[in-house]
Design a protein around this motif. Structure first.
Motif, PDB file in Angstrom:
ATOM      1  N   ALA A 433       0.842  -1.128  -0.062  1.00 46.34           N
ATOM      2  CA  ALA A 433       0.016  -0.123   0.031  1.00 46.34           C
ATOM      3  C   ALA A 433       0.856   1.173   0.036  1.00 46.34           C
ATOM      4  N   VAL A 434       0.333   2.409  -0.517  1.00 46.80           N
ATOM      5  CA  VAL A 434       1.041   3.624  -0.439  1.00 46.80           C
ATOM      6  C   VAL A 434       0.991   4.472   0.721  1.00 46.80           C
ATOM      7  N   ALA A 435       2.254   4.755   1.541  1.00 52.03           N
ATOM      8  CA  ALA A 435       2.506   5.486   2.326  1.00 52.03           C
ATOM      9  C   ALA A 435       3.341   6.724   2.062  1.00 52.03           C
ATOM     10  N   ALA A 436       3.199   7.723   3.025  1.00 51.50           N
ATOM     11  CA  ALA A 436       3.785   9.166   2.650  1.00 51.50           C
ATOM     12  C   ALA A 436       3.995   9.531   4.005  1.00 51.50           C
ATOM     13  N   ALA A 437       5.363  10.062   3.988  1.00 57.47           N
ATOM     14  CA  ALA A 437       5.977  10.730   5.130  1.00 57.47           C
ATOM     15  C   ALA A 437       6.049  12.276   4.775  1.00 57.47           C
ATOM     16  N   VAL A 438       5.875  13.388   5.555  1.00 60.96           N
ATOM     17  CA  VAL A 438       5.704  14.623   5.275  1.00 60.96           C
ATOM     18  C   VAL A 438       6.164  15.472   6.177  1.00 60.96           C
ATOM     19  N   VAL A 439       6.949  16.515   5.997  1.00 62.33           N
ATOM     20  CA  VAL A 439       7.462  17.716   6.785  1.00 62.33           C
ATOM     21  C   VAL A 439       6.393  18.674   6.288  1.00 62.33           C
ATOM     22  N   ALA A 440       5.860  19.092   7.314  1.00 60.58           N
ATOM     23  CA  ALA A 440       4.485  20.115   7.127  1.00 60.58           C
ATOM     24  C   ALA A 440       4.601  21.427   7.790  1.00 60.58           C
ATOM     25  N   GLY A 441       4.344  22.445   7.462  1.00 64.61           N
ATOM     26  CA  GLY A 441       4.517  23.928   8.252  1.00 64.61           C
ATOM     27  C   GLY A 441       3.140  24.034   9.203  1.00 64.61           C
ATOM     28  N   PRO A 443      -0.522  21.787  10.689  1.00 65.50           N
ATOM     29  CA  PRO A 443      -1.108  20.471  10.986  1.00 65.50           C
ATOM     30  C   PRO A 443      -1.831  19.861   9.585  1.00 65.50           C
ATOM     31  N   VAL A 444      -1.749  18.777   9.221  1.00 66.03           N
ATOM     32  CA  VAL A 444      -2.014  18.096   8.057  1.00 66.03           C
ATOM     33  C   VAL A 444      -2.749  16.658   8.346  1.00 66.03           C
ATOM     34  N   THR A 445      -3.870  16.019   7.952  1.00 60.13           N
ATOM     35  CA  THR A 445      -4.457  14.823   8.142  1.00 60.13           C
ATOM     36  C   THR A 445      -4.391  14.048   6.712  1.00 60.13           C
ATOM     37  N   LEU A 446      -4.474  12.632   7.195  1.00 60.99           N
ATOM     38  CA  LEU A 446      -4.653  11.828   6.033  1.00 60.99           C
ATOM     39  C   LEU A 446      -5.760  12.168   5.191  1.00 60.99           C
ATOM     40  N   ALA A 447      -6.650  12.555   5.781  1.00 65.08           N
ATOM     41  CA  ALA A 447      -8.197  12.659   5.006  1.00 65.08           C
ATOM     42  C   ALA A 447      -7.866  13.909   4.274  1.00 65.08           C
ATOM     43  N   LEU A 453      -5.238  15.282  -3.010  1.00 60.18           N
ATOM     44  CA  LEU A 453      -4.519  14.743  -3.871  1.00 60.18           C
ATOM     45  C   LEU A 453      -5.628  13.863  -4.867  1.00 60.18           C
ATOM     46  N   SER A 454      -6.753  13.767  -4.543  1.00 61.92           N
ATOM     47  CA  SER A 454      -7.660  13.194  -5.410  1.00 61.92           C
ATOM     48  C   SER A 454      -8.013  13.910  -6.465  1.00 61.92           C
ATOM     49  N   GLU A 455      -7.792  15.208  -6.736  1.00 63.26           N
ATOM     50  CA  GLU A 455      -7.807  16.137  -8.018  1.00 63.26           C
ATOM     51  C   GLU A 455      -6.724  15.820  -8.800  1.00 63.26           C
ATOM     52  N   ARG A 456      -5.573  15.110  -8.234  1.00 63.11           N
ATOM     53  CA  ARG A 456      -4.206  15.151  -9.089  1.00 63.11           C
ATOM     54  C   ARG A 456      -3.692  13.814  -9.306  1.00 63.11           C
ATOM     55  N   LEU A 457      -4.362  12.715  -8.627  1.00 65.54           N
ATOM     56  CA  LEU A 457      -3.863  11.333  -8.868  1.00 65.54           C
ATOM     57  C   LEU A 457      -4.909  10.366  -8.937  1.00 65.54           C
ATOM     58  N   ALA A 458      -4.926   9.129  -9.221  1.00 65.71           N
ATOM     59  CA  ALA A 458      -5.716   8.372  -9.407  1.00 65.71           C
ATOM     60  C   ALA A 458      -6.062   7.617  -8.166  1.00 65.71           C
ATOM     61  N   GLN A 459      -7.351   6.966  -7.795  1.00 64.09           N
ATOM     62  CA  GLN A 459      -7.604   6.414  -6.602  1.00 64.09           C
ATOM     63  C   GLN A 459      -6.558   5.477  -5.949  1.00 64.09           C
ATOM     64  N   HIS A 460      -5.922   4.702  -6.900  1.00 62.29           N
ATOM     65  CA  HIS A 460      -4.909   3.642  -6.327  1.00 62.29           C
ATOM     66  C   HIS A 460      -3.424   4.197  -5.911  1.00 62.29           C
ATOM     67  N   GLU A 461      -3.333   5.621  -6.312  1.00 66.50           N
ATOM     68  CA  GLU A 461      -2.189   6.382  -6.202  1.00 66.50           C
ATOM     69  C   GLU A 461      -2.312   6.911  -4.562  1.00 66.50           C
ATOM     70  N   LEU A 462      -3.445   7.179  -4.165  1.00 64.78           N
ATOM     71  CA  LEU A 462      -3.511   7.863  -2.893  1.00 64.78           C
ATOM     72  C   LEU A 462      -2.958   7.214  -1.710  1.00 64.78           C
ATOM     73  N   PRO A 463      -2.276   7.987  -0.825  1.00 68.41           N
ATOM     74  CA  PRO A 463      -1.564   7.398   0.418  1.00 68.41           C
ATOM     75  C   PRO A 463      -2.784   6.693   1.449  1.00 68.41           C
ATOM     76  N   THR A 464      -2.452   5.768   1.970  1.00 67.79           N
ATOM     77  CA  THR A 464      -3.229   5.094   2.790  1.00 67.79           C
ATOM     78  C   THR A 464      -2.887   5.023   4.181  1.00 67.79           C
ATOM     79  N   ARG A 465      -1.251   5.557   4.399  1.00 67.83           N
ATOM     80  CA  ARG A 465      -0.997   5.746   5.762  1.00 67.83           C
ATOM     81  C   ARG A 465      -0.171   7.116   5.662  1.00 67.83           C
ATOM     82  N   LEU A 466      -0.119   7.901   6.756  1.00 65.74           N
ATOM     83  CA  LEU A 466       0.602   9.208   6.881  1.00 65.74           C
ATOM     84  C   LEU A 466       1.606   9.210   7.941  1.00 65.74           C
TER      85      LEU A 466
END
Length: 491
Positions: A433-441, A443-447, A453-466
């Protein structure tokens, strides 16, 4: 004894023309020092500089010292130096080459067990550390010649890879490789600049390229012991640098610190990024922060150098990596050339003497002068290279193959995300499954990220873990160590 892993490709006019015109690296220094002795080749902020004459004299004196210590032609000599030691390092690196020995650059930040492993692997007979290196020698009328004949095909350097996916490997390069391509005295690189600024560490391929630029390029090469955005920007401003080199991680830090608000960066005409793919969103922001600069992305590897591709950032081709300076091909696993637009393995070849893995008789990386880059990519109808992903990083999720580079590029478009790395984690149904690690300025949430990202990527490309982290784990070359992120995610 040096064991080359690749089979020498059949001689051709292009290859032998380069080899026959190549000089041993010390000859490049002595010839240039004779015509421009007072040219300042290397400057370290807070530590002084080194002219070509001083570099030649000091390295000859140090080479005589190595010969007196019993160093002989072909011996491997480990050079353990840190960022504040570029001047002494440059002297002793050249001294090793003048003595006919093989330089093995190693960072002083290596843990003792790892340092010992690398020294043992290359069979170094001598180790030179910062504290062992003598200070400047008194100026003399001319450097005393070192009585060692060097062939351009002699082994000159072993440089260890970053080891982001496994144990570092020693990449062997000859004098002919390091001295390629030949530089015409009237057409030296970066002639638009009086100063070139970088902050690459000793022991990395990018750092060694900058050292060779100090030897052959038009500007003085300026560096600093430790990179911070403020110090780096101040260095650019104080020297009115016309050329600047960074890795993407440094670029992201510079942008995050908004150094353009406090420093005059208008002198920069060329801003080069190396070591890893530059996310298009970051390239666009660099173009704004450095208003007069052409932003260029350089794509190569420790194994393939000096072969590379160069791409001037083009908003109409944001993901392109340009055309190759040598030969480039896209091929299937069996070596069959891929058609335009078809994804395959990326291979590069240089007309210079190719590199090899030290101590390995066989390797899938080198084949008849070609170097397998370990990346998947394709060529468009105009011959521009596009990367799909590292072959080892592609996430096979169910029936889909996900490009981590594509997901990372989309994450960098999020206004709160300053850094991002995408990797695969085990999944009981999909396999990975796709996971992402981010450094954010902020707070961000997985949802929230998935919605963006849903406007930029296909469903199977979206991270399931953050993973939200303070900093991405990186090696000395600035590359993200994804296996560490996988470990965090699994915990």
């Amino acid at each position: 004894m040096c064991i080359f892993s690749s089979v020498m490709r059949q001689p051709d006019k292009k290859f032998w023309g380069v080899v026959q015109s190549a000089l041993p690296v010390p000859a490049l220094l002595s010839s240039r020092a004779a015509t421009a002795p007072d040219h300042e080749a290397l400057i370290v902020a807070g530590a002084g500089g080194l002219t070509l004459r001083e570099w030649d004299e000091r390295s000859s004196a140090a080479a005589h010292g190595l010969l007196a210590r019993g160093v002989r032609r072909g011996d491997r000599v480990a050079l353990v130096f840190g960022g504040a030691d570029w001047l002494d390092y440059a002297v002793h690196w050249m001294a090793v080459l003048k003595a006919g020995a093989v330089a093995v650059p190693l960072s002083d930040r290596l843990a003792a067990p790892e340092l010992g492993r690398l020294v043992e692997h290359c069979g170094a007979t001598t180790i030179i550390r910062r504290d062992d290196a003598p200070g400047p020698t008194p100026s003399v009328a001319a450097p005393v010649p070192v009585p060692v004949d060097i062939d351009p095909l002699d082994l000159a350097q072993i440089l260890y890879t970053s080891g982001t996916t496994g144990q570092p490997k020693g990449v062997a390069a000859s004098h002919a490789n390091l001295a390629s391509p030949p530089v015409h005295p009237r057409r030296r690189p970066f002639a638009h600049s009086r100063h070139l600024v970088h902050a690459f560490p000793i022991g990395t391929n990018a750092g060694q390229v900058m050292l060779l630029h100090a030897l052959t390029a038009a500007p003085a090469v300026v560096t600093l012991p430790l990179f911070t955005p403020a110090r780096f920007a101040a260095l650019i401003e104080s020297y009115a640098a016309g050329t600047v080199f960074v890795v993407p991680a440094m670029a992201i830090e510079l942008l995050g610190a908004r150094v353009q608000d406090r420093h005059d960066l208008s002198s920069v005409l060329l801003l080069g990024s190396a070591a890893a793919a530059l996310p298009p969103a970051v390239a666009a922001r660099l173009s704004e922060a450095f208003p007069n600069a052409t932003v260029a992305n350089y794509y190569t590897s420790t194994e393939a150098a000096p072969a590379q591709t160069i791409m001037i950032y083009d908003p109409d081709r944001p993901g392109a990596l340009g055309h190759a300076t040598g030969d480039l091909r896209i091929a299937g696993a069996d070596g069959t050339p891929a058609g335009l637009g078809e994804t395959g393995e990326v291979w590069l070849r240089t007309p210079a003497h190719s590199r090899s893995y030290y101590g390995e008789q066989r390797s899938d990386t080198f084949r008849d002068g070609w170097v397998r880059m370990g990346d998947l990519g394709y060529l468009d109808e105009e011959g521009y290279l596009y990367l799909v992903d590292r072959e080892s990083d592609v996430i096979k999720s169910g029936a889909f193959k996900v490009s981590t580079l594509q997901v990372e590029a989309a994450l960098h478009e999020h206004p709160a995300v300053s850094e991002a790395s995408v990797f695969g984690v085990p999944h009981p149904v999909m396999g990975m499954a796709v996971a992402a690690a981010v450094v954010a300025g902020e707070p961000v949430t997985l949802a929230g990220l998935r919605a963006f990202l849903s406007e930029r990527l296909a469903q199977h490309e979206l991270p399931t873990r953050l993973l939200c982290v303070d900093a991405l784990p990186r090696n000395a070359a600035g590359k993200v160590i994804k296996r560490d992120l996988r470990g965090l995610a699994e915990e």
